[in-house]
Design a protein around this motif. Structure first.
Motif, mmCIF file in Angstrom:
data_model
loop_
_atom_site.group_PDB
_atom_site.id
_atom_site.type_symbol
_atom_site.label_atom_id
_atom_site.label_comp_id
_atom_site.label_asym_id
_atom_site.label_seq_id
_atom_site.Cartn_x
_atom_site.Cartn_y
_atom_site.Cartn_z
ATOM 1 N N VAL A 72 -11.560 9.068 12.130
ATOM 2 C CA VAL A 72 -10.772 10.252 12.409
ATOM 3 C C VAL A 72 -9.876 9.794 13.853
ATOM 4 O O VAL A 72 -8.672 10.237 13.498
ATOM 5 C CB VAL A 72 -11.588 11.477 12.538
ATOM 6 C CG1 VAL A 72 -10.916 12.587 13.278
ATOM 7 C CG2 VAL A 72 -12.296 11.689 11.242
ATOM 8 N N GLN A 73 -10.227 9.290 14.746
ATOM 9 C CA GLN A 73 -9.775 8.988 16.063
ATOM 10 C C GLN A 73 -8.560 7.955 15.635
ATOM 11 O O GLN A 73 -7.408 8.304 16.011
ATOM 12 C CB GLN A 73 -10.651 8.513 16.773
ATOM 13 C CG GLN A 73 -11.811 9.371 17.517
ATOM 14 C CD GLN A 73 -12.785 8.687 18.307
ATOM 15 O OE1 GLN A 73 -12.953 7.504 18.227
ATOM 16 N NE2 GLN A 73 -13.501 9.578 19.351
ATOM 17 N N ALA A 74 -8.820 7.129 14.734
ATOM 18 C CA ALA A 74 -7.779 6.077 14.452
ATOM 19 C C ALA A 74 -6.643 7.045 13.657
ATOM 20 O O ALA A 74 -5.380 6.570 14.009
ATOM 21 C CB ALA A 74 -8.165 5.031 13.563
ATOM 22 N N LEU A 75 -7.125 7.560 12.757
ATOM 23 C CA LEU A 75 -5.803 8.370 11.882
ATOM 24 C C LEU A 75 -5.147 9.235 12.642
ATOM 25 O O LEU A 75 -3.966 9.343 12.736
ATOM 26 C CB LEU A 75 -6.701 8.973 10.629
ATOM 27 C CG LEU A 75 -7.042 8.343 9.554
ATOM 28 C CD1 LEU A 75 -7.971 9.280 8.635
ATOM 29 C CD2 LEU A 75 -6.072 7.658 8.821
ATOM 30 N N ALA A 76 -5.752 10.235 13.730
ATOM 31 C CA ALA A 76 -5.044 10.947 14.794
ATOM 32 C C ALA A 76 -4.051 10.080 15.226
ATOM 33 O O ALA A 76 -3.109 10.678 15.731
ATOM 34 C CB ALA A 76 -6.142 11.849 15.533
ATOM 35 N N THR A 77 -4.492 8.884 15.920
ATOM 36 C CA THR A 77 -3.658 8.031 16.747
ATOM 37 C C THR A 77 -2.517 7.830 15.911
ATOM 38 O O THR A 77 -1.049 7.870 16.343
ATOM 39 C CB THR A 77 -4.243 6.775 17.132
ATOM 40 O OG1 THR A 77 -5.365 7.278 18.210
ATOM 41 C CG2 THR A 77 -3.283 5.939 17.954
ATOM 42 N N GLN A 78 -2.537 7.379 14.647
ATOM 43 C CA GLN A 78 -1.239 6.958 13.871
ATOM 44 C C GLN A 78 -0.776 8.024 13.351
ATOM 45 O O GLN A 78 0.547 7.962 13.056
ATOM 46 C CB GLN A 78 -1.939 6.195 12.776
ATOM 47 C CG GLN A 78 -2.895 4.980 12.973
ATOM 48 C CD GLN A 78 -1.863 3.741 13.610
ATOM 49 O OE1 GLN A 78 -0.718 3.996 13.754
ATOM 50 N NE2 GLN A 78 -2.589 2.677 14.285
ATOM 51 N N TYR A 135 2.213 8.997 4.890
ATOM 52 C CA TYR A 135 1.807 10.164 4.924
ATOM 53 C C TYR A 135 2.878 11.031 5.450
ATOM 54 O O TYR A 135 3.411 12.141 4.903
ATOM 55 C CB TYR A 135 0.338 10.563 5.363
ATOM 56 C CG TYR A 135 0.062 11.936 5.429
ATOM 57 C CD1 TYR A 135 -0.695 12.649 4.700
ATOM 58 C CD2 TYR A 135 0.264 12.837 6.705
ATOM 59 C CE1 TYR A 135 -1.010 13.894 4.555
ATOM 60 C CE2 TYR A 135 -0.131 14.003 6.784
ATOM 61 C CZ TYR A 135 -0.740 14.554 5.512
ATOM 62 O OH TYR A 135 -1.021 16.219 5.761
ATOM 63 N N ARG A 136 3.270 10.636 6.767
ATOM 64 C CA ARG A 136 4.342 11.264 7.335
ATOM 65 C C ARG A 136 5.715 11.486 6.777
ATOM 66 O O ARG A 136 6.397 12.431 6.894
ATOM 67 C CB ARG A 136 4.410 10.717 8.894
ATOM 68 C CG ARG A 136 3.349 10.759 9.924
ATOM 69 C CD ARG A 136 3.742 10.304 11.085
ATOM 70 N NE ARG A 136 4.497 9.270 11.326
ATOM 71 C CZ ARG A 136 3.960 8.152 11.656
ATOM 72 N NH1 ARG A 136 2.718 7.778 11.716
ATOM 73 N NH2 ARG A 136 4.719 6.746 11.671
ATOM 74 N N SER A 137 5.935 10.403 5.997
ATOM 75 C CA SER A 137 7.116 10.452 5.122
ATOM 76 C C SER A 137 7.282 11.269 3.978
ATOM 77 O O SER A 137 8.216 11.489 3.422
ATOM 78 C CB SER A 137 7.643 8.911 4.816
ATOM 79 O OG SER A 137 6.557 8.455 3.731
ATOM 80 N N THR A 138 5.786 11.602 3.669
ATOM 81 C CA THR A 138 6.051 12.386 2.214
ATOM 82 C C THR A 138 5.225 13.808 2.456
ATOM 83 O O THR A 138 5.209 14.585 1.554
ATOM 84 C CB THR A 138 4.989 11.645 1.332
ATOM 85 O OG1 THR A 138 3.709 11.403 1.790
ATOM 86 C CG2 THR A 138 5.818 10.205 1.059
#
Length: 319
Positions: A244-250, A315-318
């Protein structure tokens, strides 16, 4: 020397990555799918809309020969299966259907059949150490049982027919285009929703889709892979809270982890009828992937950090 490779499920999440990797190597790819115009560019598409690969050999494209098959298509695992007889439904596709594909591929000239199984074929959790390929299988649900039965049926068929069988058992696969639980987790993290996962220290193995694709492509040609079973991972296991921490960072999102005791999470799972979902979060499921490294000299080309970066960018692009 380039190969001609049959890829079943070529339009799926993993299928796209595998087809792309094969094409980049210079191979010709025949993608067996159930929906037209859904494969990677450059893939010859074969639409077969029968259930459980019925008639796959009779409907084989005229004049088409293949060197290797990679079998990805399957009845996939779902948390709540509404089928009248779930085990029979899984067996029809994942055991009988898999054997039909192996027989058809061999009749078309294939010398090797690479079968993508699942770690659920042997266990849902590890027993205090990473799971090895030689561990005694204890599948606990119809999906896992069907995958183990398919592995054993293929080994028997390979012994009888001479077709080389390679079995690959991945854990959770992630990457651009991921669906189901991983996508739901990303969505929650991206929205900054507080999650009661701060106390979970149990680690679970993952594999980036491009790492899995690279391993599968490697298994099509390496003579040392014949007859082997491999666990394939990123080589680094994360706890759910670390993930979760790694995903939040990205995802450029705030990290909101609440340290709820694991015992309370188990209780909440029982009270809400979500024990299986909770166990998937709090239980250790680590794989020992050293065998493929030692046997084939294969190592994942991408790090976990790179895989999560690519997944988050998609994810951010879609979304």
């Amino acid at each position: 020397m380039s190969l001609t490779v049959l890829v079943t499920g070529a339009n799926g999440f993993v299928g796209h990555a595998v087809s792309r990797a094969l094409r980049e190597r210079g191979d010709a790819v025949l993608g067996l799918v159930r929906r037209a115009q859904s494969t990677e560019p450059g893939v010859r598409e074969w639409v077969l809309q029968t259930s459980d690969f019925a008639g796959v050999q009779a409907r084989w494209p005229i004049g088409f020969r293949c060197d290797v098959a990679i079998h990805l298509a399957a009845r996939v695992h779902v948390m709540r299966d509404d089928s009248f007889d779930p085990l029979s439904a899984y067996q029809a596709t994942n055991v009988a259907g898999t054997l039909r594909c192996a027989e058809a591929a061999r009749a078309a000239g294939a010398r090797r059949f690479v079968f993508v199984s699942s770690i659920k074929a042997i266990a849902e959790v590890d027993a205090g150490r990473p799971l090895r390929e030689t561990d005694e299988p204890v599948p606990v649900d119809p999906y896992g049982i069907s995958k183990l039965e398919a592995e054993r049926a293929l080994i028997d068929y390979g012994r009888e027919s001479g077709l080389e069988i390679v079995i690959v058992r991945p854990p959770l696969v992630y990457g651009p285009g991921v669906r189901a639980n991983f996508l739901q987790l990303m969505s929650v993290v991206a929205k900054g929703v507080p999650l009661p996962l701060g106390s979970i220290t149990a680690r679970r193995s993952l594999v980036f889709v491009d790492n899995l694709a690279d391993a599968l492509v490697h298994c099509t040609t390496d003579p040392r892979a014949a007859g082997e079973t491999f666990h394939v991972t990123d080589g680094r296991d994360l706890s759910v809270s670390e993930l979760v921490q790694a995903l939040a960072t990205q995802l450029h999102a705030p990290v909101r982890l609440i340290p709820v005791p694991v015992g309370l999470l188990r209780l909440a799972g029982r009270l809400t009828g979500r024990t299986a979902q909770v166990n998937r979060l709090i239980g250790e499921l680590r794989l020992d992937s050293s065998h493929i490294c030692e046997r084939l000299g294969w190592y994942p080309p991408h790090t976990v950090e790179h895989g999560l970066l690519e997944t988050a960018a998609w994810y951010r692009s879609t979304h």
